[in-house]
Motif scaffolding. Structure first.
Motif, PDB file in Angstrom:
ATOM      1  N   LEU A  56      -3.005   7.160   6.105  1.00 24.74           N
ATOM      2  CA  LEU A  56      -2.151   5.733   6.593  1.00 24.74           C
ATOM      3  C   LEU A  56      -0.404   6.035   6.870  1.00 24.74           C
ATOM      4  O   LEU A  56      -0.159   6.793   5.427  1.00 24.74           O
ATOM      5  N   LYS A  57       0.412   6.013   7.438  1.00 30.88           N
ATOM      6  CA  LYS A  57       1.775   5.523   7.692  1.00 30.88           C
ATOM      7  C   LYS A  57       1.758   4.427   6.088  1.00 30.88           C
ATOM      8  O   LYS A  57       1.252   3.633   6.582  1.00 30.88           O
ATOM      9  N   PHE A  62       1.018  -0.972  -0.041  1.00 32.37           N
ATOM     10  CA  PHE A  62      -0.210  -0.020   0.003  1.00 32.37           C
ATOM     11  C   PHE A  62       1.081   1.272  -0.261  1.00 32.37           C
ATOM     12  O   PHE A  62       1.318   1.426   1.061  1.00 32.37           O
ATOM     13  N   VAL A  63       0.359   2.130  -1.180  1.00 35.50           N
ATOM     14  CA  VAL A  63       2.075   3.043  -1.248  1.00 35.50           C
ATOM     15  C   VAL A  63       0.711   4.453  -1.736  1.00 35.50           C
ATOM     16  O   VAL A  63      -0.346   4.656  -1.826  1.00 35.50           O
ATOM     17  N   ILE A  64       1.581   5.894  -1.927  1.00 38.57           N
ATOM     18  CA  ILE A  64       1.184   6.610  -1.974  1.00 38.57           C
ATOM     19  C   ILE A  64       2.604   6.783  -3.530  1.00 38.57           C
ATOM     20  O   ILE A  64       3.400   6.525  -2.963  1.00 38.57           O
ATOM     21  N   LYS A  65       2.125   7.055  -4.176  1.00 33.07           N
ATOM     22  CA  LYS A  65       2.807   7.049  -5.690  1.00 33.07           C
ATOM     23  C   LYS A  65       4.401   7.802  -5.597  1.00 33.07           C
ATOM     24  O   LYS A  65       5.157   7.991  -5.751  1.00 33.07           O
ATOM     25  N   SER A  66       3.721   8.885  -4.966  1.00 34.35           N
ATOM     26  CA  SER A  66       4.725  10.393  -4.845  1.00 34.35           C
ATOM     27  C   SER A  66       5.052  10.133  -3.799  1.00 34.35           C
ATOM     28  O   SER A  66       6.489  11.138  -3.389  1.00 34.35           O
ATOM     29  N   VAL A  74      -0.225   2.938  13.549  1.00 30.56           N
ATOM     30  CA  VAL A  74      -1.265   3.033  11.338  1.00 30.56           C
ATOM     31  C   VAL A  74      -0.561   5.135  11.359  1.00 30.56           C
ATOM     32  O   VAL A  74      -1.334   4.981  10.145  1.00 30.56           O
ATOM     33  N   LEU A  75      -1.562   5.155  11.994  1.00 29.42           N
ATOM     34  CA  LEU A  75      -2.414   7.127  12.221  1.00 29.42           C
ATOM     35  C   LEU A  75      -1.236   7.505  12.098  1.00 29.42           C
ATOM     36  O   LEU A  75       0.491   7.865  12.732  1.00 29.42           O
ATOM     37  N   ASN A  76      -0.507   8.184  10.606  1.00 29.14           N
ATOM     38  CA  ASN A  76       0.705   9.534  10.744  1.00 29.14           C
ATOM     39  C   ASN A  76      -0.259  10.125  11.267  1.00 29.14           C
ATOM     40  O   ASN A  76      -0.301  11.340  10.500  1.00 29.14           O
TER      41      ASN A  76
END
Length: 114
Positions: free
Chosen positions: A89-90, A5-9, A54-56
């Motif tokens: 999400l972290k 699970f990512v964020i592409k940037s 998990v909470l960033n």
């Protein structure tokens, strides 16, 4: 197959993908911005990882929340905030099927088998 699970940037997410690729480990990518986050998926994550992990609270998304949203955050409020803002999400989150690993630092995936 594992899911990352990512964020592409996200630079750390890119490093995690590179580490998995270099080890030849099969995985699929789930971009939290593009693919979204369902309540069922969030509960799947929280069954394996405590909310506090998990909470960033260091993210830009967190810093941009109204102050009242950041006060008195319990598990239910955190769920609501994450559902409204999946980037809270972290990341990366690696779901191997047996466990979920939160974040990435060099060497974190060295023990994984392909």
């Amino acid at each position: 197959m594992a899911t990352l699970f990512v964020i592409k940037s996200c630079d750390t997410c890119r490093k995690a993908r590179k580490a998995l690729d270099e080890r030849g480990l099969p995985y699929q990518v789930h971009d939290l911005r593009e693919d979204g986050l369902s309540a069922a998926l969030l509960e799947h994550i929280l069954e394996r990882v405590p909310m506090v992990e998990v909470l960033n609270r260091r993210s830009t998304t967190w810093r941009n929340l109204p102050e009242e949203d950041k006060q008195d955050v319990d598990a239910n409020k955190a769920r609501t905030l994450i559902m409204a803002n999946p980037t809270l999400l972290k990341r990366p989150l690696l779901d191997t099927g047996d466990e979920i690993r939160v974040g990435y630092r060099g060497g974190d995936y060295d023990d994984l088998k392909g």
